[in-house]
Design a protein around this motif. Sequence first.
Motif, PDB file in Angstrom:
ATOM      1  N   ARG A  16      44.730  41.757  51.905  1.00  0.00           N
ATOM      2  CA  ARG A  16      43.998  40.769  52.433  1.00  0.00           C
ATOM      3  C   ARG A  16      43.695  40.398  51.173  1.00  0.00           C
ATOM      4  N   PHE A  24      37.900  36.344  57.089  1.00  0.00           N
ATOM      5  CA  PHE A  24      37.650  35.106  57.224  1.00  0.00           C
ATOM      6  C   PHE A  24      36.507  34.117  56.972  1.00  0.00           C
ATOM      7  N   MET A  39      43.363  35.947  50.546  1.00  0.00           N
ATOM      8  CA  MET A  39      42.400  35.162  50.188  1.00  0.00           C
ATOM      9  C   MET A  39      43.377  34.038  49.184  1.00  0.00           C
ATOM     10  N   ASN A  88      38.541  46.965  38.447  1.00  0.00           N
ATOM     11  CA  ASN A  88      39.146  47.685  38.877  1.00  0.00           C
ATOM     12  C   ASN A  88      40.161  46.608  38.934  1.00  0.00           C
ATOM     13  N   ASP A 114      42.612  49.707  42.477  1.00  0.00           N
ATOM     14  CA  ASP A 114      41.251  50.468  42.677  1.00  0.00           C
ATOM     15  C   ASP A 114      41.373  51.322  41.212  1.00  0.00           C
ATOM     16  N   PHE A 167      40.489  38.678  42.249  1.00  0.00           N
ATOM     17  CA  PHE A 167      39.924  38.594  42.648  1.00  0.00           C
ATOM     18  C   PHE A 167      39.345  37.299  41.563  1.00  0.00           C
ATOM     19  N   HIS A 168      39.095  37.868  40.575  1.00  0.00           N
ATOM     20  CA  HIS A 168      38.647  36.598  39.295  1.00  0.00           C
ATOM     21  C   HIS A 168      39.353  35.341  38.755  1.00  0.00           C
ATOM     22  N   GLN A 223      44.905  47.014  51.708  1.00  0.00           N
ATOM     23  CA  GLN A 223      44.405  45.954  51.437  1.00  0.00           C
ATOM     24  C   GLN A 223      44.671  44.354  49.991  1.00  0.00           C
ATOM     25  N   ASN A 232      39.359  35.235  61.399  1.00  0.00           N
ATOM     26  CA  ASN A 232      38.151  36.283  61.556  1.00  0.00           C
ATOM     27  C   ASN A 232      37.275  36.497  61.490  1.00  0.00           C
ATOM     28  N   LEU A 249      32.951  45.583  39.291  1.00  0.00           N
ATOM     29  CA  LEU A 249      34.481  46.543  40.693  1.00  0.00           C
ATOM     30  C   LEU A 249      34.216  45.447  42.525  1.00  0.00           C
ATOM     31  N   ILE A 250      35.332  45.496  42.444  1.00  0.00           N
ATOM     32  CA  ILE A 250      35.616  45.647  44.250  1.00  0.00           C
ATOM     33  C   ILE A 250      36.172  46.234  44.707  1.00  0.00           C
ATOM     34  N   GLN A 272      41.247  50.868  38.033  1.00  0.00           N
ATOM     35  CA  GLN A 272      39.853  50.479  36.450  1.00  0.00           C
ATOM     36  C   GLN A 272      40.506  50.794  34.893  1.00  0.00           C
ATOM     37  N   TYR A 291      41.390  44.938  41.689  1.00  0.00           N
ATOM     38  CA  TYR A 291      41.218  44.474  43.058  1.00  0.00           C
ATOM     39  C   TYR A 291      39.968  42.673  42.601  1.00  0.00           C
ATOM     40  N   PHE A 292      38.787  43.340  41.871  1.00  0.00           N
ATOM     41  CA  PHE A 292      38.051  42.333  40.353  1.00  0.00           C
ATOM     42  C   PHE A 292      39.128  41.314  39.716  1.00  0.00           C
ATOM     43  N   LEU A 320      43.096  33.867  58.445  1.00  0.00           N
ATOM     44  CA  LEU A 320      42.609  35.704  58.632  1.00  0.00           C
ATOM     45  C   LEU A 320      43.259  36.217  57.811  1.00  0.00           C
ATOM     46  N   ILE A 321      42.116  36.737  57.040  1.00  0.00           N
ATOM     47  CA  ILE A 321      42.165  37.548  56.060  1.00  0.00           C
ATOM     48  C   ILE A 321      42.148  39.009  57.013  1.00  0.00           C
ATOM     49  N   THR A 322      43.474  39.772  56.426  1.00  0.00           N
ATOM     50  CA  THR A 322      44.298  40.630  56.967  1.00  0.00           C
ATOM     51  C   THR A 322      45.467  41.214  56.533  1.00  0.00           C
ATOM     52  N   PHE A 349      41.196  34.032  41.552  1.00  0.00           N
ATOM     53  CA  PHE A 349      40.786  33.424  42.422  1.00  0.00           C
ATOM     54  C   PHE A 349      39.866  32.611  42.631  1.00  0.00           C
ATOM     55  N   PHE A 352      34.349  35.125  53.706  1.00  0.00           N
ATOM     56  CA  PHE A 352      34.924  34.868  52.830  1.00  0.00           C
ATOM     57  C   PHE A 352      34.628  33.326  52.720  1.00  0.00           C
TER      58      PHE A 352
END
Lengths: 176, 176
Positions: free
Chosen positions: B21, A149, B25, B146, B134, B152-153, B18, A146, A8-9, B136, B148-149, B8-10, B155, A152
Motif C-alpha cells: 500500500r 485511492f 502511494m 515508525n 511498524d 509516508f513523510h 502494508q 478503490n 505513527l501510521i 519505532q 511507515y511514518f 489502486l492502493i492495494t 512522499f 488518499f
Amino acid sequence: MKPANLYLITDISGYTPQIGRLVSMMNYVRWTTLDEVKDLNVKQLDYLHDADSNSIGALLMHIAAVEASYQESTLGLDGFRGRDSEELRIALDLGERSRRKIKGHGVDHYLRILQAVRSKTLEEFASRDDTWLDKQTSFWDRRRANNYFKWFHVFEDELNHRGQIRWLRKRALEQG
Amino acid sequence: MKPANLYLITDISGYTPQIGRLVSMMNYVRWTTLDEVKDLNVKQLDYLHDADSNSIGALLMHIAAVEASYQESTLGLDGFRGRDSEELRIALDLGERSRRKIKGHGVDHYLRILQAVRSKTLEEFASRDDTWLDKQTSFWDRRRANNYFKWFHVFEDELNHRGQIRWLRKRALEQG
C-alpha cells in the motif's frame, strides 16, 4: 499542542486496520496544514501573489470542498448541505470565481469549516471497514480506483496545496 | 503511458500488504511529479520566480535527496554514494547553495537520479515486511515514529513540492 501519535501510521482505536492507517495520514496532513495558517490575519489569508494565484483562504476552502465532494461520491453524504454549502461549492473549482468570492474571513472561519467537514468523514469511517476501503469503481480515464485511492487523493491534494500555502505564506508575511 | 493500477492502493506482488500500500502511494505520487516536468526545457527547469524561490530542477533533486536520506536512516544504505552524491547532498537543503549549484541540466538528468534512488528503495522494501514498517524509533521532538511514518513523510514532502512545482511550472511556461 501536538496530538499524541502524530508520527505513527498505525492502528487507531475505533477504525479497522487499513482505515486507521489512512486516518493516521490524514491527521498528520491536516495538522501540518493548520500549522501553516493558524496565525495568519485576514489580509494574509486574502493575499493574491499575482493575477493567476489563489489566496491561502481559497486554498483552505478548496481543501474542505474536495473532502466534501468525496463524502458525496464515496460515503453517500450530501457534503454540500448546510450553511457553508455555497462557499464550498464555489471553492471546489479554484480560479476567478473563488478569488472573487472567498475572502474577508478570519482564520477561524476556515478552521471551523475544515473541522465540520472532517468530523463527518471520521464519523462515517468509523462505520466502514477495510472491505469497503478496497471497493472499486470506474474512475478517472475509465480506470478502476478503490476507496483507499480516493481518500488518499483527498489528502494528497491537500498536501499539494499545503506546499503552495507554505510558498504563499512566506510572501504574504513579507507584505505585512 | 499510465501504469496499470495507478488508482489502486492495494497489494503489490513482491511486497508485504502494508508495504504494498505504501508503494502504491509512492508510485502514484512519483507519476504525478514526473508528469509535471517531463516536457520542461533547461531554462524552465532553472526558472527562479524570485530571490527566495527554488527552481523546479532543485526541487526535483531535493525530492531524490530526501529519499536518499531516509535510505540511510531507515534502510542502512549509504544513499549518498556514487556519482550523484555531491548534487544530492547539496539538494538536501533547499536555498542559496542549491540555487547556485543545481542548474544547467536537462530533465533527463533529474529523471535518471530520481529513478536510481527509487530503484534502491524498492529493492530494499522487497526484503522488508510489515513488522519492519511498524518499527519505532525516537524521531522529531523526541516523539516516536515508525518506518511507515518516515516513508509516508518521504512522499508527503514530495507532494508538498509537487504543489510548488505545479505553481512554478505555470509561471515558467509564461516566460517561454
